[in-house]
Design an enzyme around this catalytic site. Sequence first.
Site, PDB file in Angstrom:
ATOM      1  N   GLU A   5       0.837  -1.203   0.000  1.00 49.01           N
ATOM      2  CA  GLU A   5       0.000   0.000   0.000  1.00 49.01           C
ATOM      3  C   GLU A   5       0.873   1.256   0.000  1.00 49.01           C
ATOM      4  O   GLU A   5       0.797   2.084   0.920  1.00 49.01           O
ATOM      5  CB  GLU A   5      -0.970  -0.002   1.169  1.00 49.01           C
TER       6      GLU A   5
ATOM      7  N   GLU B 129      -6.250  -7.885  -0.648  1.00 49.03           N
ATOM      8  CA  GLU B 129      -6.681  -7.887   0.754  1.00 49.03           C
ATOM      9  C   GLU B 129      -8.147  -7.529   0.847  1.00 49.03           C
ATOM     10  O   GLU B 129      -8.611  -6.617   0.149  1.00 49.03           O
ATOM     11  CB  GLU B 129      -5.946  -6.804   1.563  1.00 49.03           C
TER      12      GLU B 129
HETATM   13  C1  GAL Z   1      -4.227  -2.597   4.903  1.00 43.40           C
HETATM   14  C2  GAL Z   1      -2.781  -3.032   5.063  1.00 43.40           C
HETATM   15  C3  GAL Z   1      -2.630  -4.254   5.928  1.00 43.40           C
HETATM   16  C4  GAL Z   1      -3.507  -4.126   7.146  1.00 43.40           C
HETATM   17  C5  GAL Z   1      -4.932  -3.950   6.714  1.00 43.40           C
HETATM   18  C6  GAL Z   1      -5.905  -3.870   7.862  1.00 43.40           C
HETATM   19  O1  GAL Z   1      -4.274  -1.225   4.771  1.00 43.40           O
HETATM   20  O2  GAL Z   1      -2.182  -3.268   3.814  1.00 43.40           O
HETATM   21  O3  GAL Z   1      -1.274  -4.379   6.297  1.00 43.40           O
HETATM   22  O4  GAL Z   1      -3.079  -3.045   7.886  1.00 43.40           O
HETATM   23  O5  GAL Z   1      -5.050  -2.765   5.975  1.00 43.40           O
HETATM   24  O6  GAL Z   1      -7.216  -3.670   7.404  1.00 43.40           O
END
Ligand code: GAL
Length: 669
Positions: free
Chosen positions: A150, A307
Amino acid sequence: MRNWHGEGIWYGADYNPEQWPEQTWAEDVELMRRAGVNLVSVGIFSWALLEPTPGRYVFDWLDRAIDLLHDGGISVDLATATASPPPWLAHRHPETLPRRADGTVLWPGGRQAYCPSSPVFRDHSLALVEAVARRYARHAAVVLWHVSNELGCHNVHCYCDVSAEAFRRWLRERYGDLDSLNAAWGTAFWSQRYHDWAEINPPRTAPTFANPTQQLDFLRFSSDEQRAQLRAERELLNRLVPQPVTTNFMIGTGIKYLDYHSWASDVDVVANDHYLTAADPQPQVNLALAADHTRGVAGGAPWLLMEHSTSAVNWQPRNVAKTPGQMRRNSLAHVARGADGVLFFQWRASRAGAEKFHSALVPHAGPDTKVFREVCRLGADLRALAEVRGSRVDADVAILFDYEAWWGAELDSHPSVDVTYTDRLSALHAALWRAGITADVVHPSADLSRYRLVLAPTLYLVRDADADALRRFVEAGGTAVVTYFSGIVDEHDHIRLGGYPGAFRDLLGVRVEEFFPLRDGETVSLDDGARADVWTEWLHAEGAEVLAAYTDGPLPGVPALTRNAVGAGAAWYVGTRLDDDATDRLVARLLAETGVRPPVSAPAGVEVVRRRSADRSWLFVVNHTTEPARLAVSGVELLGGARCDGELEVPAGEVAVVREEPAPVPATA
Ligand code: GAL
C-alpha cells in the site's frame, strides 16, 4: 506482462509467520490446506527482522517458512519487505523521516515512517530488494513478487527539505523554465511570481489558501514519487527474478492521492485492497464500485483482490463484524467483477500489535468458528470456479474517473464544500447497481468505442483531448451524461472561459453564466417531480432540449436537466444534485434510450454480473436479500454442481455461479 495466473482462482492471505513461534507454522500449513488456500503473501513487514543491522541479512527463518509452505503445496507472493523501514534507519538517518505541511515530524513506532523522496531510504530499500530477490528468485514456491505494501497509505505527502528539493526537480522537468511555471501557476495573482527555482517550496502551511496549481502539482509530484519507488523496485526485480510483479493498490476505499490509472502499466497484475465501511448500510454497493474501478484501472483484464477482511477491521470507529454468509458474498462479488484471486489480511489474528482486533482467517478463538468454517467453504467455492479464470466482465456502460479531477475538484476556496468528487460517481454507480447494470470505471483517455453509455460525473478538470474523445463518442452514436462542476478547468486548474461547463459547453448545448450553490440542507424541486439539493446554476439551453426546470429555489424556470442531439448520439447534462429517486428515474431513461439491459432480470437486491471468455459465459448471482430469488437461467450451477433449465433459485443470502448453456451472444456483437 508476465503471466501471474495459476491453475484456478488464487486464494489466501497475508501470512506473517514471524509473529508466531515456529511450532505454530506447521499447524498453519495444515489449516491452509484444509481451507484450500493456495497463495500467501509473506514478508510484508519483515524488514527489521531480515536486516537487523545495516547490510547484515538474516534469511534462515524465512527460508524455513517458505520451504514449509512449499512442502504443503502453497505458493508464495513474496514481499520485497520495504513497506516499513526498521527503527535503525531513522535512528541513523533522521532526515529520512517524513514531515507534515506544518513541519511536524512523523516518527517511527507506527509504520511507513519514511520520506518518499529520501535517497537514503531508496538506497537501503533497493539493497534489501536485491538481497531478497537474489535469495528467492529460483524458489519454486514463489509465483509473484509484492512490492512494498500500500505505497503512500500513510506517507503520501512529505513537506521536508529533501522533498522540497525533489519537488523542484520534478517542476523543472515538467516546465523547463520559470516563465512557464509562473504562467501555469498564475503567479501574477497575490504577488507570487518566482524569480529563482530555490524560492519554490511544497505548499507548506501558509497564512491562507495556497496557490491551487502549486497544490495540484504537489499532489501530482507526490503520486509520482510513490510510483517511482514502485518502478525502481520493479526494474530491479525484472532483472533478478523471472516471476511477475505487483503491488497492492487502494482503489475505492476513499484513498485519494495515488493516481492508479497512471500506475497500472508498472505492474504485471493489478492488485487491490478493499475494506467495507462499517457505517454503510449497503456496503456491497461500494464494494461493486471499487471492483469496477479496479477492473477499469486494469484495462478490463482480470485482477487480484490482494486484501479484504473475513469479518471486522480494527481501524474504524465501530468495527462491525460480518454476518454469516457476508464474507462469501463479498468474495464472490469481487470474482464476479473480474478478480481472479481472493486474498485477505491476514491469515492468523495477531496476539499483539495495533491490529490484534482485526479479523483473520484463523480467529483468536481458533478454527472451530463461524469464520474458519466459512473460510473452508469459500475455498471449496473458488476451487469449483477454476474455469472462470481469465474471462472478462461484460459491461456496456463506462463511468469516467480521473484522480486529477478529484484532486482539483476538492481544492479549497471553491463555490461549495458540499460538492465532492466521488458523490455523483457513487450516486450514479449505485443507481446502475440497483438497475442491475455493470459499469466499467475508466480513465477519460480510455477507448470508449465499446460502450453505449458513458457517464462523466463531476469531471471538474479535463484535458482537451479527453473532452474531444467524449464528443467523438457521442457523434458516433453514443449517449453521454455530464453532471455539474464538470469541464470547468484545464490541467493547470485555469478556468475555461466563455461560460461553464467550458470543455463540454458545445457538446451539451448549454451555457452556464453563474453558479448558485444552495445553503446547507436547502432543497429544490424540478417540474418533472424530482428533488435536489447542494447545487443549482443559471443555465441557458443553447441548442439543447430542456427536460426539466426548477420550480423553486433561487432559479425558478431555469433549466436543470437537458439533452442535446449530436451526430448520431446524445449528450445529457444534469445541473443539480438529484436525489436517489430522481437519479434512478434518470438512469431508467438512459437505459431505455440506449437499450442497455441487465444480463437477466432479477429482484431488487440481487446482484447479477456476467463474465465471458471466447466461447463460454458465467452468470454470477449474489442474493443480498432475505428472500429466495428466482431467475430465468439455463446451464450448470458450479458451486452446487446442479443443472438448471430455465429457472435458477438462489436462497436468501446465497450465491450461485452458472455456466450458461447455451452462452448468450454478446450485446455488442
Ligand atoms: C491494509 C494493510 C494491511 C492491514 C490492513 C488492515 O491497509 O495493507 O497491512 O493493515 O489494511 O485492514
